[in-house]
Write a protein that holds these residues in place. Structure first.
Motif, PDB file in Angstrom:
ATOM      1  N   GLU A  31       5.981   7.371  -0.537  1.00 38.77           N
ATOM      2  CA  GLU A  31       5.729   6.427   0.539  1.00 38.77           C
ATOM      3  C   GLU A  31       4.688   5.375   0.197  1.00 38.77           C
ATOM      4  OE1 GLU A  31       4.709   8.650   3.948  1.00 38.77           O
ATOM      5  OE2 GLU A  31       6.615   9.678   4.047  1.00 38.77           O
ATOM      6  N   THR A  32       3.523   5.774  -0.295  1.00 39.11           N
ATOM      7  CA  THR A  32       2.411   4.841  -0.345  1.00 39.11           C
ATOM      8  C   THR A  32       2.030   4.370  -1.733  1.00 39.11           C
ATOM      9  OG1 THR A  32       0.826   6.647  -0.437  1.00 39.11           O
ATOM     10  CG2 THR A  32       1.414   5.797   1.749  1.00 39.11           C
ATOM     11  N   GLY A  33       2.189   5.131  -2.736  1.00 37.96           N
ATOM     12  CA  GLY A  33       1.679   4.750  -4.044  1.00 37.96           C
ATOM     13  C   GLY A  33       0.249   5.242  -4.163  1.00 37.96           C
ATOM     14  N   SER A  34      -0.689   4.340  -4.409  1.00 33.98           N
ATOM     15  CA  SER A  34      -2.081   4.752  -4.539  1.00 33.98           C
ATOM     16  C   SER A  34      -2.902   4.172  -3.402  1.00 33.98           C
ATOM     17  CB  SER A  34      -2.649   4.281  -5.880  1.00 33.98           C
ATOM     18  OG  SER A  34      -2.768   2.873  -5.865  1.00 33.98           O
ATOM     19  N   ALA A  35      -4.041   4.792  -3.157  1.00 31.45           N
ATOM     20  CA  ALA A  35      -4.920   4.315  -2.091  1.00 31.45           C
ATOM     21  C   ALA A  35      -5.493   2.947  -2.445  1.00 31.45           C
ATOM     22  CB  ALA A  35      -6.042   5.321  -1.859  1.00 31.45           C
ATOM     23  N   LYS A  36      -5.762   2.718  -3.721  1.00 28.13           N
ATOM     24  CA  LYS A  36      -6.296   1.426  -4.150  1.00 28.13           C
ATOM     25  C   LYS A  36      -5.266   0.321  -3.897  1.00 28.13           C
ATOM     26  CE  LYS A  36      -8.356  -0.880  -8.096  1.00 28.13           C
ATOM     27  NZ  LYS A  36      -8.703  -0.784  -9.500  1.00 28.13           N
ATOM     28  N   GLY A  37      -4.021   0.600  -4.152  1.00 25.19           N
ATOM     29  CA  GLY A  37      -2.965  -0.374  -3.900  1.00 25.19           C
ATOM     30  C   GLY A  37      -2.801  -0.665  -2.423  1.00 25.19           C
ATOM     31  N   ASP A  38      -2.919   0.381  -1.600  1.00 23.23           N
ATOM     32  CA  ASP A  38      -2.809   0.189  -0.159  1.00 23.23           C
ATOM     33  C   ASP A  38      -3.955  -0.658   0.376  1.00 23.23           C
ATOM     34  OD1 ASP A  38      -0.535   1.666  -0.116  1.00 23.23           O
ATOM     35  OD2 ASP A  38      -1.495   3.511   0.562  1.00 23.23           O
ATOM     36  N   LEU A  39      -5.161  -0.421  -0.119  1.00 23.95           N
ATOM     37  CA  LEU A  39      -6.306  -1.208   0.317  1.00 23.95           C
ATOM     38  C   LEU A  39      -6.154  -2.662  -0.112  1.00 23.95           C
ATOM     39  CD1 LEU A  39      -9.078  -1.364   1.652  1.00 23.95           C
ATOM     40  CD2 LEU A  39     -10.075  -0.766  -0.562  1.00 23.95           C
ATOM     41  N   GLY A  40      -5.701  -2.880  -1.333  1.00 19.78           N
ATOM     42  CA  GLY A  40      -5.488  -4.243  -1.810  1.00 19.78           C
ATOM     43  C   GLY A  40      -4.421  -4.960  -0.999  1.00 19.78           C
ATOM     44  N   ARG A  41      -3.355  -4.256  -0.664  1.00 17.23           N
ATOM     45  CA  ARG A  41      -2.290  -4.852   0.146  1.00 17.23           C
ATOM     46  C   ARG A  41      -2.816  -5.193   1.533  1.00 17.23           C
ATOM     47  NH1 ARG A  41       1.227  -2.584   3.625  1.00 17.23           N
ATOM     48  NH2 ARG A  41       0.609  -0.503   2.987  1.00 17.23           N
ATOM     49  N   PHE A  42      -3.619  -4.306   2.104  1.00 14.60           N
ATOM     50  CA  PHE A  42      -4.205  -4.576   3.414  1.00 14.60           C
ATOM     51  C   PHE A  42      -5.108  -5.804   3.365  1.00 14.60           C
ATOM     52  CE2 PHE A  42      -7.869  -4.043   6.246  1.00 14.60           C
ATOM     53  CZ  PHE A  42      -7.230  -4.097   7.472  1.00 14.60           C
ATOM     54  N   LEU A  43      -5.952  -5.880   2.342  1.00 15.65           N
ATOM     55  CA  LEU A  43      -6.868  -7.012   2.238  1.00 15.65           C
ATOM     56  C   LEU A  43      -6.113  -8.320   2.036  1.00 15.65           C
ATOM     57  CD1 LEU A  43      -9.732  -5.469   0.094  1.00 15.65           C
ATOM     58  CD2 LEU A  43      -9.764  -5.997   2.525  1.00 15.65           C
ATOM     59  N   ARG A  44      -5.087  -8.300   1.198  1.00 16.00           N
ATOM     60  CA  ARG A  44      -4.321  -9.529   0.961  1.00 16.00           C
ATOM     61  C   ARG A  44      -3.527  -9.939   2.191  1.00 16.00           C
ATOM     62  NH1 ARG A  44      -3.495  -6.987  -3.770  1.00 16.00           N
ATOM     63  NH2 ARG A  44      -1.478  -6.189  -3.124  1.00 16.00           N
ATOM     64  N   THR A  45      -2.916  -8.987   2.849  1.00 18.62           N
ATOM     65  CA  THR A  45      -2.002  -9.303   3.936  1.00 18.62           C
ATOM     66  C   THR A  45      -2.730  -9.667   5.223  1.00 18.62           C
ATOM     67  OG1 THR A  45      -0.447  -7.735   2.996  1.00 18.62           O
ATOM     68  CG2 THR A  45      -0.025  -8.460   5.241  1.00 18.62           C
ATOM     69  N   TYR A  46      -3.636  -8.823   5.652  1.00 18.90           N
ATOM     70  CA  TYR A  46      -4.194  -8.985   6.983  1.00 18.90           C
ATOM     71  C   TYR A  46      -5.534  -9.708   7.011  1.00 18.90           C
ATOM     72  CZ  TYR A  46      -0.542  -5.749   8.232  1.00 18.90           C
ATOM     73  OH  TYR A  46       0.665  -5.167   8.402  1.00 18.90           O
ATOM     74  N   LEU A  47      -6.318  -9.613   5.938  1.00 20.93           N
ATOM     75  CA  LEU A  47      -7.630 -10.240   5.959  1.00 20.93           C
ATOM     76  C   LEU A  47      -7.683 -11.573   5.232  1.00 20.93           C
ATOM     77  CD1 LEU A  47     -10.069  -7.233   5.536  1.00 20.93           C
ATOM     78  CD2 LEU A  47      -9.427  -8.435   7.610  1.00 20.93           C
ATOM     79  N   SER A  48      -6.602 -11.995   4.606  1.00 20.92           N
ATOM     80  CA  SER A  48      -6.650 -13.264   3.881  1.00 20.92           C
ATOM     81  C   SER A  48      -6.924 -14.466   4.778  1.00 20.92           C
ATOM     82  CB  SER A  48      -5.367 -13.457   3.079  1.00 20.92           C
ATOM     83  OG  SER A  48      -4.257 -13.539   3.933  1.00 20.92           O
TER      84      SER A  48
END
Length: 140
Positions: A31-48
């Motif tokens: 489902e998720t991959g790695s926690a680091k990847g999820d955090l990076g995706r969150f930062l890019r997607t929602y906080l950009s």
């Protein structure tokens, strides 16, 4: 053959825990991959859209964390240079206005540090609340 005789033998506690852990690891990798990847995706997607505001929050928080280190410096100057000058030998030569001026200077420096600390706290709280609310609204 009765249904009771067709059942599998019961698993030991260790085998059950191992099966649960294997299933959890398999679900995580799918489902998720790695926690680091999820955090990076969150930062890019929602906080950009809020990159500048988040940077300002970080810098203000850094200043807010460093301001309390200024108080010992002002107190050290007060004790060493202002009050320390009033030794027994120098009491006759010491002008009371110099001593009072030094104390007032340290007082206003400390008031300025307190004010800066308060302002930083208000800015961090306000901006963090704004970004948090906007991001939560986007996630809904």
């Amino acid at each position: 053959m009765s249904p009771a005789s067709r059942r599998k033998p019961p698993l030991s506690r260790r085998q059950r825990l191992r099966a649960i852990a294997d299933q959890a690891l398999a679900d995580t990798h799918e489902e998720t991959g790695s926690a680091k990847g999820d955090l990076g995706r969150f930062l890019r997607t929602y906080l950009s859209p809020y990159r500048g505001t988040v940077t300002l929050i970080f810098l203000t928080m850094l200043l807010w964390a460093l301001v309390p280190f200024g108080f010992p410096l002002t107190h050290r100057h007060l004790i060493d240079n202002v009050l320390g000058a009033a030794t027994a030998d120098a009491v006759a030569d010491l002008d009371i206005t110099v001593l009072a001026g030094g104390v007032w200077l340290i007082f206003w420096l400390n008031m300025g540090l307190h004010s800066m600390n308060m302002i930083c706290h208000v800015v961090v709280s306000y901006l963090s609340l704004q970004v948090g609310q906007k991001t939560a609204f986007v996630l809904r």
